[in-house]
Design a protein around this motif. Sequence first.
Motif, PDB file in Angstrom:
ATOM      1  N   ALA A   1       0.828  -1.211   0.000  1.00  0.00           N
ATOM      2  CA  ALA A   1       0.000   0.000   0.000  1.00  0.00           C
ATOM      3  C   ALA A   1       0.861   1.260   0.000  1.00  0.00           C
ATOM      4  O   ALA A   1       0.599   2.206  -0.756  1.00  0.00           O
ATOM      5  CB  ALA A   1      -0.936  -0.008   1.210  1.00  0.00           C
ATOM      6  N   ASP A   2       1.881   1.277   0.840  1.00  0.00           N
ATOM      7  CA  ASP A   2       2.738   2.457   0.925  1.00  0.00           C
ATOM      8  C   ASP A   2       3.470   2.722  -0.394  1.00  0.00           C
ATOM      9  O   ASP A   2       3.781   3.872  -0.718  1.00  0.00           O
ATOM     10  CB  ASP A   2       3.760   2.281   2.053  1.00  0.00           C
TER      11      ASP A   2
ATOM     12  N   VAL B   1       0.221   3.614  -3.402  1.00  0.00           N
ATOM     13  CA  VAL B   1      -0.579   4.844  -3.321  1.00  0.00           C
ATOM     14  C   VAL B   1       0.088   6.027  -4.031  1.00  0.00           C
ATOM     15  O   VAL B   1      -0.579   6.759  -4.787  1.00  0.00           O
ATOM     16  CB  VAL B   1      -0.894   5.189  -1.850  1.00  0.00           C
TER      17      VAL B   1
ATOM     18  N   VAL C   1      -5.743  -3.202  -1.981  1.00  0.00           N
ATOM     19  CA  VAL C   1      -4.487  -2.745  -1.376  1.00  0.00           C
ATOM     20  C   VAL C   1      -4.566  -1.290  -0.925  1.00  0.00           C
ATOM     21  O   VAL C   1      -4.172  -0.950   0.198  1.00  0.00           O
ATOM     22  CB  VAL C   1      -3.316  -2.937  -2.367  1.00  0.00           C
ATOM     23  N   VAL C   2      -5.072  -0.416  -1.783  1.00  0.00           N
ATOM     24  CA  VAL C   2      -5.016   1.026  -1.482  1.00  0.00           C
ATOM     25  C   VAL C   2      -6.277   1.536  -0.797  1.00  0.00           C
ATOM     26  O   VAL C   2      -6.280   2.642  -0.249  1.00  0.00           O
ATOM     27  CB  VAL C   2      -4.748   1.836  -2.764  1.00  0.00           C
TER      28      VAL C   2
ATOM     29  N   SER D   1      -8.054   5.310  -0.833  1.00  0.00           N
ATOM     30  CA  SER D   1      -7.171   6.187  -1.612  1.00  0.00           C
ATOM     31  C   SER D   1      -7.517   6.160  -3.095  1.00  0.00           C
ATOM     32  O   SER D   1      -7.152   7.072  -3.846  1.00  0.00           O
ATOM     33  CB  SER D   1      -5.709   5.768  -1.425  1.00  0.00           C
TER      34      SER D   1
ATOM     35  N   HIS E   1     -14.116  -1.897  -0.241  1.00  0.00           N
ATOM     36  CA  HIS E   1     -12.789  -1.427   0.171  1.00  0.00           C
ATOM     37  C   HIS E   1     -12.669   0.097   0.134  1.00  0.00           C
ATOM     38  O   HIS E   1     -11.764   0.646   0.767  1.00  0.00           O
ATOM     39  CB  HIS E   1     -11.723  -2.050  -0.732  1.00  0.00           C
TER      40      HIS E   1
END
Length: 247
Positions: A148-149, A152, A187-188, A191, A226
Amino acid sequence: MQKSECHGGVQLRNRVTGNCDQRISSSTQIKNRTTFQRSKSSSSTSSPESTRKHPRPSDKLNPKTINPFGEQSRAPSAFAAIYSKGGIPCRLVHGSVKHRLQWECPPENLPFDPLLITLAEGLRETKHPYTFVSKEGFRELLLVQGAADKAVPLLPRLIPVLKAALAHSDDEVFERGLNALVQLSVVVGPSLNDHLKHLLTSLSKRLRDKKFKEPITSALQKLEQHGGSGSLIIIKAKIPTYCSICC
């Protein structure tokens, strides 16, 4: 008197015969000269050098060209070129039951920029092994810890690439793009909401096709799941017929 007349007749016949012979000889010479000229003209016409020296006027109107749409003249796609040069740090391993990817190093140690974007671009490929490498590589890269980090910050560059896959005329390309969108959403999370509106137009158009109604509806539900309540507002604005999972 008779001898004189006879002698005169002989001279007249000789003169006529001579004139006739001269005419025949002249005719023969003209015929031979014409035949020679034709033979010379024919040989000069069939000569390659003569042909090169005297091109036909139509040659200027019909120059020889290479078909720009021919198979040999097509340049490889960006993803195919990168893959062939070893720019994708994984290779396809053919198995007896199914294929898999073999990474040169653990995927969690790989930088997402530009690898994740390159794999997303490969989703538009239509030939093996690029189709498998791109979709499986994209999926496996998003499964690593800390994905994710890394993902994004790449969303502004990823979204146009995914949009191109979703707008592709090839059904399989669209399906790969749809699956990749869901994987990215997992995952995100929320965002993705700021970019979601750019992707929903293609989904709305494909909903008209009955064979895609179920997979698209399922994908929208996962995007809502999500993305939270914010994603539902965006989805309903673009696809009013969508029914929320909360209903």
